[in-house]
Structures are given as structure tokens and as C-alpha cells.
Design a protein around this motif. Sequence first.
Motif, PDB file in Angstrom:
ATOM      1  N   THR A 181       0.849  -1.182   0.000  1.00 37.66           N
ATOM      2  CA  THR A 181       0.000   0.000   0.000  1.00 37.66           C
ATOM      3  C   THR A 181       0.892   1.243   0.000  1.00 37.66           C
ATOM      4  OG1 THR A 181      -0.153   0.202   2.407  1.00 37.66           O
ATOM      5  CG2 THR A 181      -1.713  -1.294   1.317  1.00 37.66           C
ATOM      6  N   GLU A 182       0.276   2.402   0.039  1.00 34.90           N
ATOM      7  CA  GLU A 182       1.036   3.647   0.072  1.00 34.90           C
ATOM      8  C   GLU A 182       0.333   4.629   1.000  1.00 34.90           C
ATOM      9  OE1 GLU A 182       0.301   6.333  -3.548  1.00 34.90           O
ATOM     10  OE2 GLU A 182       0.244   4.300  -4.393  1.00 34.90           O
ATOM     11  N   PRO A 183       1.016   5.713   1.371  1.00 33.28           N
ATOM     12  CA  PRO A 183       0.346   6.693   2.233  1.00 33.28           C
ATOM     13  C   PRO A 183      -0.951   7.180   1.609  1.00 33.28           C
ATOM     14  CG  PRO A 183       2.699   7.143   2.137  1.00 33.28           C
ATOM     15  CD  PRO A 183       2.428   6.068   1.132  1.00 33.28           C
ATOM     16  N   ALA A 184      -1.956   7.365   2.444  1.00 32.88           N
ATOM     17  CA  ALA A 184      -3.271   7.784   1.953  1.00 32.88           C
ATOM     18  C   ALA A 184      -3.146   9.050   1.107  1.00 32.88           C
ATOM     19  CB  ALA A 184      -4.210   8.023   3.134  1.00 32.88           C
ATOM     20  N   PHE A 185      -3.946   9.117   0.060  1.00 33.56           N
ATOM     21  CA  PHE A 185      -3.906  10.258  -0.849  1.00 33.56           C
ATOM     22  C   PHE A 185      -5.318  10.590  -1.304  1.00 33.56           C
ATOM     23  CE2 PHE A 185      -3.427   6.407  -3.315  1.00 33.56           C
ATOM     24  CZ  PHE A 185      -4.221   6.589  -4.432  1.00 33.56           C
ATOM     25  N   GLY A 186      -5.453  11.744  -1.904  1.00 36.54           N
ATOM     26  CA  GLY A 186      -6.741  12.164  -2.415  1.00 36.54           C
ATOM     27  C   GLY A 186      -6.797  12.057  -3.922  1.00 36.54           C
ATOM     28  N   ILE A 187      -8.000  12.183  -4.455  1.00 36.32           N
ATOM     29  CA  ILE A 187      -8.235  12.195  -5.897  1.00 36.32           C
ATOM     30  C   ILE A 187      -9.094  13.408  -6.228  1.00 36.32           C
ATOM     31  CG2 ILE A 187      -9.472  11.083  -7.794  1.00 36.32           C
ATOM     32  CD1 ILE A 187      -7.030   9.547  -7.292  1.00 36.32           C
ATOM     33  N   ARG A 188      -8.635  14.190  -7.194  1.00 37.95           N
ATOM     34  CA  ARG A 188      -9.493  15.246  -7.728  1.00 37.95           C
ATOM     35  C   ARG A 188     -10.186  14.689  -8.965  1.00 37.95           C
ATOM     36  NH1 ARG A 188     -10.827  20.056  -6.893  1.00 37.95           N
ATOM     37  NH2 ARG A 188      -9.268  20.293  -5.252  1.00 37.95           N
ATOM     38  N   ALA A 189     -11.503  14.639  -8.908  1.00 38.80           N
ATOM     39  CA  ALA A 189     -12.295  14.034  -9.969  1.00 38.80           C
ATOM     40  C   ALA A 189     -12.955  15.114 -10.819  1.00 38.80           C
ATOM     41  CB  ALA A 189     -13.372  13.137  -9.369  1.00 38.80           C
ATOM     42  N   ARG A 190     -12.854  14.914 -12.125  1.00 41.17           N
ATOM     43  CA  ARG A 190     -13.550  15.786 -13.075  1.00 41.17           C
ATOM     44  C   ARG A 190     -14.367  14.891 -13.998  1.00 41.17           C
ATOM     45  NH1 ARG A 190     -11.830  17.588 -18.023  1.00 41.17           N
ATOM     46  NH2 ARG A 190      -9.687  16.935 -17.554  1.00 41.17           N
ATOM     47  N   GLU A 191     -15.690  15.040 -13.935  1.00 38.54           N
ATOM     48  CA  GLU A 191     -16.590  14.199 -14.707  1.00 38.54           C
ATOM     49  C   GLU A 191     -17.450  15.084 -15.591  1.00 38.54           C
ATOM     50  OE1 GLU A 191     -18.715  11.786 -11.925  1.00 38.54           O
ATOM     51  OE2 GLU A 191     -16.890  10.966 -11.022  1.00 38.54           O
ATOM     52  N   ALA A 192     -17.567  14.689 -16.863  1.00 39.24           N
ATOM     53  CA  ALA A 192     -18.285  15.546 -17.796  1.00 39.24           C
ATOM     54  C   ALA A 192     -18.835  14.725 -18.950  1.00 39.24           C
ATOM     55  CB  ALA A 192     -17.371  16.647 -18.333  1.00 39.24           C
ATOM     56  N   PRO A 233      -2.605  15.563  -2.794  1.00 37.06           N
ATOM     57  CA  PRO A 233      -2.446  15.375  -1.346  1.00 37.06           C
ATOM     58  C   PRO A 233      -3.788  15.482  -0.632  1.00 37.06           C
ATOM     59  CG  PRO A 233      -0.865  16.970  -2.214  1.00 37.06           C
ATOM     60  CD  PRO A 233      -1.863  16.723  -3.303  1.00 37.06           C
ATOM     61  N   LEU A 234      -3.812  15.026   0.617  1.00 35.11           N
ATOM     62  CA  LEU A 234      -5.046  15.043   1.398  1.00 35.11           C
ATOM     63  C   LEU A 234      -5.429  16.433   1.897  1.00 35.11           C
ATOM     64  CD1 LEU A 234      -4.656  11.792   3.539  1.00 35.11           C
ATOM     65  CD2 LEU A 234      -6.157  12.155   1.573  1.00 35.11           C
ATOM     66  N   ASP A 235      -4.500  17.361   1.827  1.00 32.31           N
ATOM     67  CA  ASP A 235      -4.803  18.719   2.280  1.00 32.31           C
ATOM     68  C   ASP A 235      -5.865  19.363   1.396  1.00 32.31           C
ATOM     69  OD1 ASP A 235      -2.769  18.274   4.057  1.00 32.31           O
ATOM     70  OD2 ASP A 235      -1.266  19.355   2.879  1.00 32.31           O
ATOM     71  N   ASP A 236      -6.812  20.015   2.015  1.00 32.77           N
ATOM     72  CA  ASP A 236      -7.762  20.869   1.309  1.00 32.77           C
ATOM     73  C   ASP A 236      -8.622  20.112   0.290  1.00 32.77           C
ATOM     74  OD1 ASP A 236      -8.960  23.336   0.948  1.00 32.77           O
ATOM     75  OD2 ASP A 236      -7.677  23.856  -0.743  1.00 32.77           O
ATOM     76  N   ARG A 285     -19.449  17.552 -13.073  1.00 31.97           N
ATOM     77  CA  ARG A 285     -19.127  17.846 -11.682  1.00 31.97           C
ATOM     78  C   ARG A 285     -17.624  17.717 -11.468  1.00 31.97           C
ATOM     79  NH1 ARG A 285     -21.206  12.618  -8.075  1.00 31.97           N
ATOM     80  NH2 ARG A 285     -19.876  11.050  -9.064  1.00 31.97           N
ATOM     81  N   GLU A 286     -17.136  18.425 -10.466  1.00 33.57           N
ATOM     82  CA  GLU A 286     -15.728  18.345 -10.076  1.00 33.57           C
ATOM     83  C   GLU A 286     -15.674  18.376  -8.552  1.00 33.57           C
ATOM     84  OE1 GLU A 286     -11.421  20.514 -11.007  1.00 33.57           O
ATOM     85  OE2 GLU A 286     -13.162  20.822 -12.327  1.00 33.57           O
ATOM     86  N   PHE A 287     -14.892  17.478  -7.980  1.00 39.39           N
ATOM     87  CA  PHE A 287     -14.776  17.391  -6.532  1.00 39.39           C
ATOM     88  C   PHE A 287     -13.488  16.655  -6.201  1.00 39.39           C
ATOM     89  CE2 PHE A 287     -16.795  13.551  -7.953  1.00 39.39           C
ATOM     90  CZ  PHE A 287     -16.314  12.546  -7.137  1.00 39.39           C
ATOM     91  N   SER A 288     -13.147  16.600  -4.933  1.00 33.41           N
ATOM     92  CA  SER A 288     -11.991  15.820  -4.494  1.00 33.41           C
ATOM     93  C   SER A 288     -12.332  15.144  -3.174  1.00 33.41           C
ATOM     94  CB  SER A 288     -10.747  16.705  -4.344  1.00 33.41           C
ATOM     95  OG  SER A 288     -10.995  17.800  -3.481  1.00 33.41           O
ATOM     96  N   ASP A 289     -11.755  13.948  -2.997  1.00 33.53           N
ATOM     97  CA  ASP A 289     -12.045  13.182  -1.792  1.00 33.53           C
ATOM     98  C   ASP A 289     -10.938  12.153  -1.610  1.00 33.53           C
ATOM     99  OD1 ASP A 289     -13.341  12.179   0.477  1.00 33.53           O
ATOM    100  OD2 ASP A 289     -15.319  12.195  -0.497  1.00 33.53           O
TER     101      ASP A 289
END
Length: 436
Positions: A181-192, A233-236, A285-289
Amino acid sequence: MSTSQAWTNWAGNQRVEGIEVLTPRTTAEIAPFLASCAAAGRRVRPIGSGHSFTAIGRPDDVQLRLDRLDRVLHADAGTGLVTVEAGIRLGALNRALDALGLAMTNLGDIDAQSISGAISTGTHGTGARFGGIATQVRALELALPDGTTLTCSPSENPDVYAAARVGLGALGVITTVTLQTEPAFGIRAREAGGALDEVLDRFDDDVAGTDHVEFYWFPHTRKVLTKHNTRVPLDDLEPLSRRRAWWDDDFLSNTVFGGVVGAGRRVPALVRPLARVSASALGDREFSDRSHRVFTSPRRVRFEEMEYAVPREHGLDVLRELVGAVERSRWRIAVPVEVRVAAADDIAVSTAEGRDSLYVAVHTAVGSPDREAYFATLEAIAGDVGGRPHWGKLHGLGAADLRERYPRFGELLALRDRLDPQRVLGNDHLAHVLGA
């Protein structure tokens, strides 16, 4: 504990009654049980969540359910190595890893499978730099029909490790899996939404410039839904509100879509006009989680699926041929076609072994009268470029065909002869795809 029960898979297209079922509470119970079955001349099939569409997990005598083997046994945040029991579902694994500050490097879009079932059938996500889930395996333990256990890694029984990561449950019963595994990370998603031709024209550039790209083409339209996921990164993080997430991922993607599929099943003439509704239902939509929340989505609408991996350089031509075939047909296809990519790997019968791959997945409602012709069309188109079927999804190939598609097919067969010469872990499906 052993009882006589019935079993059906997730899609409901594989059913069996009157089988003996064993649900072990510990991994130590499995090897002795296999030995007793071998001595009695019985056959055993292990099963996780039953999410495969093929009969790969269908038992004809005894079923070994791994549901209770669902613990995280060891986790090292420093190295990222995590050992889990084979029956843990991906959803539970993701939550456990998240609590440890860790994450899987890549995932598919469903988290209902067990880890052993997911790797054994070659489950994958998307991303030109990323392999399937089995490429994240660093070791596994197999319970064998002779009553012994075998630890497999790059340094210990490396020949078995090379094949057993995608081993179809034919070499032994996986009891534990060690994952990188790796350190937890975020994903910025862009769906259209988009136009099919435009998306195909820029697809290679999109894949080169974005970590994880996939799209869904809606048959009987020229519309697609694109998904571009970038690691951050997980920030913000900026996740969707609970209401928007429920509206998009639950109500529209499951409740409304399920109603569309159901209406098309009852009144086939509605499928084509409703396809245009489906293609327009989901807005941009666009979001990150956190990564696992973006990679995976709930899937409650039942369907049947075929997926072929083809050499990346031929992938879009395969899709274009399929689009043309659908447009010329009288079929009524209610479920979108999914397109993803994956990096080459070194696992003997992985669909991406030795080559970068593009995946084309077709789906129909369960029991669709058009399924046979539709699936056969994709199979023929993909076959012209050496396409390889997903091991857990419907296809019509047998051992002779598959041997031609996989240069290292013989490695798996030789290991099977060595580790399970009596075919204790066999069933009719394995006899078909691997040979009697």
C-alpha cells in the motif's frame, strides 16, 4: 461448520442447489479440510463475494466460503506492507487502510469483491501507469489439497507467485495476502459529458496527462461520460455534499438507472429513447475526496458483463468497430460501454501480461435477448487483435483459444499439475478454460 445450501452469484446468472458449504473461522482449518476432500475424491471451490459473472466460482460438490476470514493481520506504516485474510471485502479493506493512514494504489469501480477473488480473476482499475490489483500483491499464502500451506513471494516459491496472483483459484486456496500500500492520498475528480468522436480523438492525450482516465459510451447515442481522476495530497479536499453524492451516485446512478433498465426490459421499444435520457441524466461535476471514495461507487443495478483486454494500440479501433456494429444492429442495449486502460504486468495469465492494454466492457440487463449476439460481436472484434477476456466476466473461449492468447499459459497449467494433480479445486468451468 458444514451445511447443505444453495448458492447464487451477484448477477443471479449462476445458481446451484444442494451443495455442501464450509465456512471456516480460521485460515488453519482450510488445508486439513482440502486434504480430507482429496482423500474422499471430492471437489471444492473457494468463493468470496460471488461477484464474477462466469461459473469460475460455481461449486459442483463443496463450496468453501471465505466470508469470516476478514481481518487485517499485520500492517507496517513504514513500509506500507499490509497482510490481510483472504475473505476481506475491498470496501472493508479500504476503510481499515484509511484508518491506518494508508491506501491501495489503484482500485476498480466496485468494492464488493473479496481481495482473493479480485486478484484471482484479474480485477483492475484504470490508469496508463498502473496495473491491476494483483500487481499490488507482495506475498500470499496458499492452502494446498495435500494438506500443506505454501508461502509465495518474489523470493519464496517465485514460480508460484508469478502465476498465483491471478490463479483463478486453480492452484490452491488463498488464505492470506500481503499488499503493497502507500500513504493515503486524495483524488481530484472531473466528470463531464462529451461527444464520442471528440473524446476518442483526444483520448491518448488525456490518458498521458491524467493519472486515471475512463469513459462510458451510451449505445444508440453519440454521447459519453468521461472521468478524469488526478492524484492529490489530502490537504484541502473538497468532497461532494452528502445530498449531491446521494443524488448522483445513489439516486441517479442506481434508482433512476435501475428504473430505466427495468422499463426497457418490460417494453424493449423504450430502450433507445431512454438511452438518450440516460446519456443526459448525469451533469458535469468536479470534486476531491479520499482515493477509495472516488475510485469506487455503489452498484445495485444487476447486469451481465463481458470485458476484453486488447493491445493498447488497437483499443480505440476495437471500440469504433463495436460502435459501428451497434449502430447497424437492431439490438436494444440499455447499459453503457466502459473503456479503461492499464499498464503491462508480469503475471502469467493476467490480461495485461506483457502489454499495455485497453479494456472494453459491455453490459446488458440480466436476461437480455440481445446479449448473445452483442457479446459475440465484441468477442470477434477483440479476437482479431488477440483480445484476452476478463477471467471473471462472460466469454466463450476454451483452453485451446486461451493458450494462443497467453504466451505463458503453460506456466499455470504446469503448476496446477504439480499442486493439484487430482483437480480437487476444479469445476466444469475450469476444465473448459484450462483443459480437463
